[in-house]
Design a protein around this motif. Structure first.
Motif, PDB file in Angstrom:
ATOM      1  N   ARG A 124      55.293  29.983  26.796  1.00  0.00           N
ATOM      2  CA  ARG A 124      55.319  31.149  25.902  1.00  0.00           C
ATOM      3  C   ARG A 124      53.881  31.579  25.648  1.00  0.00           C
ATOM      4  O   ARG A 124      53.101  30.833  25.047  1.00  0.00           O
ATOM      5  CB  ARG A 124      56.020  30.817  24.580  1.00  0.00           C
ATOM      6  N   ILE A 125      53.529  32.766  26.131  1.00  0.00           N
ATOM      7  CA  ILE A 125      52.201  33.325  25.888  1.00  0.00           C
ATOM      8  C   ILE A 125      52.315  34.286  24.710  1.00  0.00           C
ATOM      9  O   ILE A 125      53.036  35.284  24.783  1.00  0.00           O
ATOM     10  CB  ILE A 125      51.658  34.057  27.129  1.00  0.00           C
ATOM     11  N   ASN A 126      51.648  33.956  23.624  1.00  0.00           N
ATOM     12  CA  ASN A 126      51.707  34.747  22.404  1.00  0.00           C
ATOM     13  C   ASN A 126      50.500  35.666  22.295  1.00  0.00           C
ATOM     14  O   ASN A 126      49.365  35.229  22.499  1.00  0.00           O
ATOM     15  CB  ASN A 126      51.732  33.829  21.175  1.00  0.00           C
ATOM     16  N   TYR A 127      50.759  36.904  21.947  1.00  0.00           N
ATOM     17  CA  TYR A 127      49.674  37.874  21.734  1.00  0.00           C
ATOM     18  C   TYR A 127      49.749  38.360  20.293  1.00  0.00           C
ATOM     19  O   TYR A 127      50.766  38.910  19.869  1.00  0.00           O
ATOM     20  CB  TYR A 127      49.804  39.051  22.691  1.00  0.00           C
ATOM     21  N   TYR A 128      48.681  38.116  19.535  1.00  0.00           N
ATOM     22  CA  TYR A 128      48.622  38.484  18.125  1.00  0.00           C
ATOM     23  C   TYR A 128      47.638  39.639  17.943  1.00  0.00           C
ATOM     24  O   TYR A 128      46.420  39.425  17.919  1.00  0.00           O
ATOM     25  CB  TYR A 128      48.146  37.298  17.279  1.00  0.00           C
ATOM     26  N   ALA A 132      42.178  40.727  18.249  1.00  0.00           N
ATOM     27  CA  ALA A 132      43.418  40.194  18.818  1.00  0.00           C
ATOM     28  C   ALA A 132      43.175  38.755  19.254  1.00  0.00           C
ATOM     29  O   ALA A 132      42.047  38.351  19.529  1.00  0.00           O
ATOM     30  CB  ALA A 132      43.860  41.038  20.002  1.00  0.00           C
ATOM     31  N   ARG A 133      44.251  37.996  19.304  1.00  0.00           N
ATOM     32  CA  ARG A 133      44.159  36.588  19.692  1.00  0.00           C
ATOM     33  C   ARG A 133      45.362  36.228  20.550  1.00  0.00           C
ATOM     34  O   ARG A 133      46.435  36.822  20.414  1.00  0.00           O
ATOM     35  CB  ARG A 133      44.120  35.709  18.430  1.00  0.00           C
ATOM     36  N   MET A 134      45.165  35.273  21.447  1.00  0.00           N
ATOM     37  CA  MET A 134      46.256  34.759  22.265  1.00  0.00           C
ATOM     38  C   MET A 134      46.369  33.252  22.119  1.00  0.00           C
ATOM     39  O   MET A 134      45.401  32.571  21.801  1.00  0.00           O
ATOM     40  CB  MET A 134      46.015  35.074  23.748  1.00  0.00           C
TER      41      MET A 134
END
Length: 362
Positions: free
Chosen positions: A217-221, A302-304
């Motif tokens: 699961r690659i999360n992009y915030y 942004a953060r991943m």
């Protein structure tokens, strides 16, 4: 993510009923960086202030995997303490080349910076969890997380549904393959050491998996103008055996719930963050516990994060090992459950701490 596992005679890979469709957070920010829809804003009681626990950050254990692999007794003791007291630790000297880690992050960033039209070519369908979208949205009334995600089943290879693997950036598929294989090796080494610490043969937990399954699961915030009122990911524990997380090198976001406080996990460049999942908690009869964790956002960047979940076959029955229970002098705290049923139960619910674990408790 409401899910029902489906099998047929010609298909070895399971498919799932997916999450409800919700707005794309990255596009909300692109359209109006100051706008935060009400559906993302949490009640104050859901947003306990993250205590400044900087003095404890360095206490989060760091494990040298090269020492573990060589059977170093002191490092095994440190691993046992990390699993029992924290449920989280960072691993260095893990053997996954730094260029693989950096290429993975760069390609993931490249994917999320594509147009929405391009990303939507890989959207989650109604009947599967793989693809681009959102997870664990089971009700139109629930509060949403301030993040978007790309979710893929990566191991074993026959479980991959490549139509949801991005073709851009060029070479992304190949780097995902190389990355997931590297993490599988790390996972096997850790499971071997955890087995020893539980008084089992080194290969016991590896055998229990019958070939290690893995999902990514690659999360992009995206940045948020009101970071104190939203969450990147709601507090939860993982339904995996173990989870292997790759963080950004210099951006904080992951927090773990430890002794009643939310503690930030300070990134160590090229290290991997490991956490104990629910399956290990059950097998160890609660000696090692899966820990609630969450992700927060920030106002300007942004953060991943890239989370790989390692888990047993869906038809595997899990319960505390008899020898572990006997060594504790306790009764079994967990009953026998089929892993696929346990996973299904959790996916029918929104993320809400460890409430989903009640299914397995005596």
């Amino acid at each position: 993510m409401v899910c029902e596992t489906i099998f047929d005679q010609e298909q070895t890979a399971p498919t799932f009923v997916g999450s409800l469709e919700v707005p794309n957070v990255q596009e909300i920010v692109r359209d109006n960086s100051s706008r935060v829809p009400q559906i993302y804003i949490r009640d104050q009681y859901e947003m306990p202030k993250a205590t400044d626990m900087a003095h404890l950050v360095t206490d989060i254990p760091v494990i040298d995997l090269s020492l573990l692999s060589n059977g170093n007794v002191e490092e095994l003791k440190r691993l046992d303490q990390a699993c029992a007291e924290w449920g989280f630790f960072q691993v260095i000297n893990h053997g996954v080349p730094s260029e693989v880690l950096q290429n993975m992050k760069q390609n993931a960033d490249g994917f999320f910076n594509l147009s929405l039209e391009e990303k939507n070519k890989f959207s989650m369908p109604p009947d599967d969890i793989q693809g681009y979208g959102h997870a664990y949205v089971v009700s139109k009334e629930q509060k949403l997380d301030w993040s978007d995600a790309l979710m893929l089943v990566t191991m074993p290879p026959e479980f991959r549904n490549l139509q949801y693997w991005p073709t851009k950036p060029e070479g992304f598929k190949e780097i995902i393959d190389k990355y997931s294989k590297g993490l599988a090796t790390v996972g096997e080494q850790l499971l071997g050491s955890i087995s020893l610490n539980l008084g089992l043969e080194r290969n016991t937990l590896i055998k229990e998996h019958k070939g290690l399954s893995q999902a990514l699961r690659i999360n992009y915030y995206p940045p948020c103008s009101r970071p104190d009122q939203v969450l990147g990911i709601s507090p939860h524990s993982d339904t995996s055996s173990i989870t292997i997380l790759l963080q950004e090198d210099h951006l904080h976001g992951l927090q773990i719930h430890h002794n009643g406080e939310w503690i930030p996990v300070k990134p160590i460049p090229n290290a991997l963050v490991i956490n104990i999942g629910d399956v290990i908690e059950i097998w160890s009869n609660g000696k090692y516990k899966s820990i609630e964790h969450r992700a927060v956002t920030n106002e300007s960047k942004a953060r991943m994060s890239l989370a790989a979940f390692l888990f047993p076959n869906l038809d595997k029955e899990i319960e505390p090992f008899d020898c572990v229970v006997k060594s504790q002098g306790l009764l079994k705290n967990y009953k026998k459950v089929k892993y696929g049923d346990y996973l299904l139960n959790s996916m029918k619910r929104k993320m809400e701490g460890k409430t989903h674990t009640e299914m397995a408790k005596n």
